[in-house]
Enzyme design. Structure first.
Site, PDB file in Angstrom:
ATOM      1  N   ASP A 476       0.838  -1.202   0.000  1.00  0.00           N
ATOM      2  CA  ASP A 476       0.000   0.000   0.000  1.00  0.00           C
ATOM      3  C   ASP A 476       0.875   1.255   0.000  1.00  0.00           C
ATOM      4  OD1 ASP A 476      -2.313   1.507   0.138  1.00  0.00           O
ATOM      5  OD2 ASP A 476      -3.083   0.514   1.930  1.00  0.00           O
ATOM      6  N   ASP A 546     -10.934   1.908  -3.274  1.00  0.00           N
ATOM      7  CA  ASP A 546     -11.526   1.616  -1.971  1.00  0.00           C
ATOM      8  C   ASP A 546     -13.044   1.650  -2.045  1.00  0.00           C
ATOM      9  OD1 ASP A 546      -9.253   1.105  -0.600  1.00  0.00           O
ATOM     10  OD2 ASP A 546      -9.039   3.102   0.261  1.00  0.00           O
TER      11      ASP A 546
HETATM   12  C1  DGJ Z   1      -5.884   1.880   1.753  1.00  0.00           C
HETATM   13  C2  DGJ Z   1      -6.272   0.652   0.997  1.00  0.00           C
HETATM   14  O1  DGJ Z   1      -6.797   1.018  -0.237  1.00  0.00           O
HETATM   15  C3  DGJ Z   1      -7.260  -0.157   1.807  1.00  0.00           C
HETATM   16  O2  DGJ Z   1      -7.676  -1.256   1.074  1.00  0.00           O
HETATM   17  C4  DGJ Z   1      -6.636  -0.554   3.102  1.00  0.00           C
HETATM   18  O3  DGJ Z   1      -5.580  -1.436   2.863  1.00  0.00           O
HETATM   19  C5  DGJ Z   1      -6.159   0.671   3.851  1.00  0.00           C
HETATM   20  N1  DGJ Z   1      -5.315   1.507   3.026  1.00  0.00           N
HETATM   21  C6  DGJ Z   1      -5.417   0.287   5.085  1.00  0.00           C
HETATM   22  O4  DGJ Z   1      -4.887   1.361   5.733  1.00  0.00           O
END
Ligand code: DGJ
Length: 727
Positions: A476, A546
């Site tokens: 990430d 997300d």
């Molecule tokens: C952003 C990601 O897109 C999410 O899926 C998740 O992993 C969060 N970060 C966790 O902080």
């Protein structure tokens, strides 16, 4: 195929359906662009040079500016009279910016290697020829090598450049784009992909106007806001007809992509590293290598462009052993628990998941340091034994005993002010000395351009990887870069920071994928903020957004799939009401939408209704039945709810034309409307296709020209799959 005609000094680059022609003009040796479009037989198109011969500088020195500003150049330069967007700008030792390159030699090679430090397409000698043209600026003693990759099976030409300092003094490169393309005076529309967090890659189309129009990122990542993709299309272009000139950038940092429509209505498309945030000092003997731009021309609309991108990326960009393999169906605990989990909670999810056929548990953010919310601990990649007693090894072994693989989340580029790492090395966070650096999600970015910081990050990743049987990593990256300075760079190299940062990300991901070749890596950046071909080189899939709401995902996945293969789009079935929007959609619809991506789950399987839990084994079966087709097949966009407001539809067809899966989603039901007809595309008109549910058979010609009739579905957000096979 690449040919050079010595008599008329013309280069011709042929792909299966396109030709790209340019040549050497004037005694000086300018490279002038003549033609890019549908395949032509000959190469005698020199007459197309948008150059008034009367102004050729060797004949007519008094009109050099006029020549420079109206000629279609192969690679445009700044400072000597071409006043359009330049591809390159170089400053000499007194700070004067001017350069002008003359042809010296060229070489044609078979096969295409990757670039040295950058991700790029690759191909063996049967699949691609490479043309390297060497040009020189005599005043600067600077060598410029234009590199063209010409694919034999796809209508793709890749471009990149190398700049080599042959002189005795350093020069400053303050702009080095990867491609510049001067096109004819036609009417065009411009397609780009804009967005934001949870709304990535929205398709936008607008008429091309005079002046410069473009998109760019200065966030250090490609970003959710803009995307390194650009297409010029003739008005009226649809999925199946019209001319398309498209560019996509194999890079994961600051980019610029634009079109300058000049006084004579000639568009110049350019793409490369964003020059607003770039400067590179090139010492004698040093070489600078630009990232690669992929160019595609289609005379058969956007659909053909899309399928060309998909084929290219699946065959010649993604390297993971998973690229042609079914990915394990994963269940990720982020939307299920956020930071509130422990070993028992994860194991209860894994136990329930194992019963349904789900194949991997992914533990998301919150397993390390003291991280119980997003305020602390990034950088401290030590397992939190309060949450996970016995550590990672115990948890992973228990998950494995249940028959599931195990995957983990990391955000290696970051550090929180509240972390042991920051307390020990506050200077490792990117900041300008004397100025308080800004936080975002309460975190700083580590200066991985510094060797010691990069080594720390690599060792942290390696320690985690070696501590248990980890078969998947979600990498990430949750904030943009600002307050840019590096303690390792002198003032005259500070402009190199952003590019050096991207090179360091690539170095880390290269080490990870080289050291753990069987690892399934999924990139992610606050959802889909770093979804680009550079990342695809390392990871066969990228978390798309997300926003897991199935209706919003229709737009996001349509915009993403215009360039990227379905096999690369991270897509999960999540819980309802949706965590971002509060909307509820049927579990079935959520499954159909996620099926168009990597497919997985992102919910607390122990908490959803019995009815929904019981539907998972059927969805798992659906995934196993269709994933080969979805992953490897040809994608066709049939209808767009973004455009029509009520119905979305796409299909995937096997390469041998014998199997088709159509998905349609009725986003909004409409009273007293005739049922919607969906016209299939790309079938063999002479084959007979049988609907696998009803047993009805129709010719491919009928399915394409008369279409299928979508079932009238009761309520909103309903979907169906229609599966045809040639018997
Ligand atoms: C952003 C990601 O897109 C999410 O899926 C998740 O992993 C969060 N970060 C966790 O902080």
């Amino acid at each position: 195929m690449i040919t050079f005609n010595k008599e008329n000094k013309t280069f011709k680059l042929d792909t299966p359906s396109t030709s790209y022609v340019f040549g050497i003009e004037d005694d000086f040796g300018y490279l002038v662009h003549y033609y890019y479009g549908k395949k032509i037989k000959g190469d005698n198109v020199r007459y197309l040079a948008i150059t008034d011969k009367n102004f050729l500088p060797c004949e007519n020195k008094r009109e050099k500016m006029t020549f420079m500003d109206c000629t279609a150049f192969e690679y445009s330069t700044k400072g000597v009279g071409d006043f359009r967007t330049p591809a390159i700008s170089v400053k000499n030792e007194i700070g004067a910016a001017a350069c002008e390159f003359a042809y010296v030699s060229h070489e044609i090679k078979k096969g295409k290697k990757t670039l040295c430090k950058l991700p790029s397409t690759f191909a063996d000698e049967n699949d691609c020829d490479v043309l390297e043209i060497t040009l020189v600026d005599k005043c600067l003693d600077l060598r410029l090598v234009l590199v063209y990759g010409v694919f034999n099976d796809f209508d793709v030409i890749t471009r990149s450049v190398r700049v080599e300092n042959m002189g005795a003094k350093p020069v400053i490169l303050d702009r080095v784009l990867s491609a510049s393309l001067d096109l004819d005076q036609k009417e065009y529309e411009l397609i780009t992909l804009f967005g934001t967090w949870a709304r990535e890659r929205t398709i936008e189309r607008k008429p091309l106007r005079h002046g410069y129009q473009g998109v760019a990122s200065m966030r250090g990542i490609t970003s959710a806001q803009e995307h390194p993709f650009l297409a010029l299309v003739t008005p009226g272009t649809t999925q199946t007809q019209g001319e398309v000139y498209a560019m996509n950038f194999v890079y994961s940092g600051n980019f610029e992509a634009g079109v300058y429509l000049n006084q004579f209505s000639m568009p110049r498309m350019t793409m490369g590293i964003n020059s607003e945030t770039f400067e590179w000092k090139l010492n004698p003997t040093e070489v600078f290598e630009s990232p690669e731009t992929v160019m595609i021309y289609s005379s058969e609309g956007l659909g053909k462009m899309t399928r060309t991108f998909h084929d290219l990326y699946r065959n010649h960009l993604i390297r993971s052993p998973y690229k042609n393999k079914k990915r394990p169906i994963l269940i990720n605990n982020w939307e299920a628990t956020y930071f509130d989990f422990n070993t028992e909670k994860l194991l209860s999810i894994a136990r329930e998941a194992a019963k349904t056929g789900i194949e991997m548990l992914v533990m998301d953010d919150g397993w390390f340091g003291k991280r119980n919310d997003d305020n602390s601990s990034l950088g401290d990649w030590i397992v939190n034994e309060e949450k996970l007693p016995g550590g990672l090894k115990y948890l992973v072994d228990e998950v494995n005993k249940l028959g599931l693989k195990f995957g983990i989340w990391m955000e290696p580029e970051m550090v929180c002010p509240d972390s042991d790492l920051y307390r020990a090395h506050p200077d490792w966070a990117i900041a300008i000395p004397g100025r308080e650096a800004g936080l975002c999600r309460n975190q700083y970015v580590l200066d991985i351009t510094r060797a010691e910081v990069l080594e720390y990050v690599w060792n942290a990743i390696k320690n985690v990887m070696d501590s248990a049987n980890i078969e998947y990593v979600k990498w990430d990256m949750n904030r943009p870069l600002a307050d840019i300075a590096s303690l390792s760079l002198p003032a005259d190299r500070m402009g190199e920071f952003f590019h050096r940062y991207v090179l360091s990300v690539y170095e880390l991901q290269r080490r990870l994928t080289d050291s753990y070749p069987e690892l399934l890596l999924e990139n992610c950046s606050s959802g889909g903020g770093r979804f680009d071909p550079g990342m695809l080189f390392f990871s066969p899939q990228i978390w798309c957004s997300d926003d897991t709401d199935a209706m919003e995902r229709l737009h996001i996945q349509e915009g993403t799939a215009i360039v990227y293969p379905l096999s690369s789009m991270g897509a999960h079935v999540s819980d309802c009401p949706n965590h971002v929007l509060g909307r509820s959609t049927d579990f079935e619809t959520r499954g159909h939408v996620a099926l168009a991506g990597t497919f997985g789950y992102e919910l607390d399987i122990t908490k959803i209704s019995e009815e929904e839990r019981n539907m998972i084994p059927k969805q798992v079966e659906m995934y196993h039945k269709f994933n080969d087709l979805v992953r490897e097949g040809d994608y066709y966009r049939l209808m767009s709810a973004r455009e029509n407001g009520y119905m979305d539809s796409w299909m995937v067809k096997s390469k041998d034309d014998n199997e088709v899966l159509v998905t349609y989603v009725s986003v909004v039901n409409r009273a007293n409307e005739k049922p919607v007809r969906i016209f299939l595309q790309g079938l063999d008109p002479d084959k007979i296709y049988t609907n696998q549910e009803t047993g009805e058979s129709y010719g491919g010609d009928i399915l394409m020209n008369a279409g299928i009739v979508a079932e009238k579905l009761w309520g909103d957000h309903k979907s169906r799959l229609v599966h045809f096979k040639v018997q």
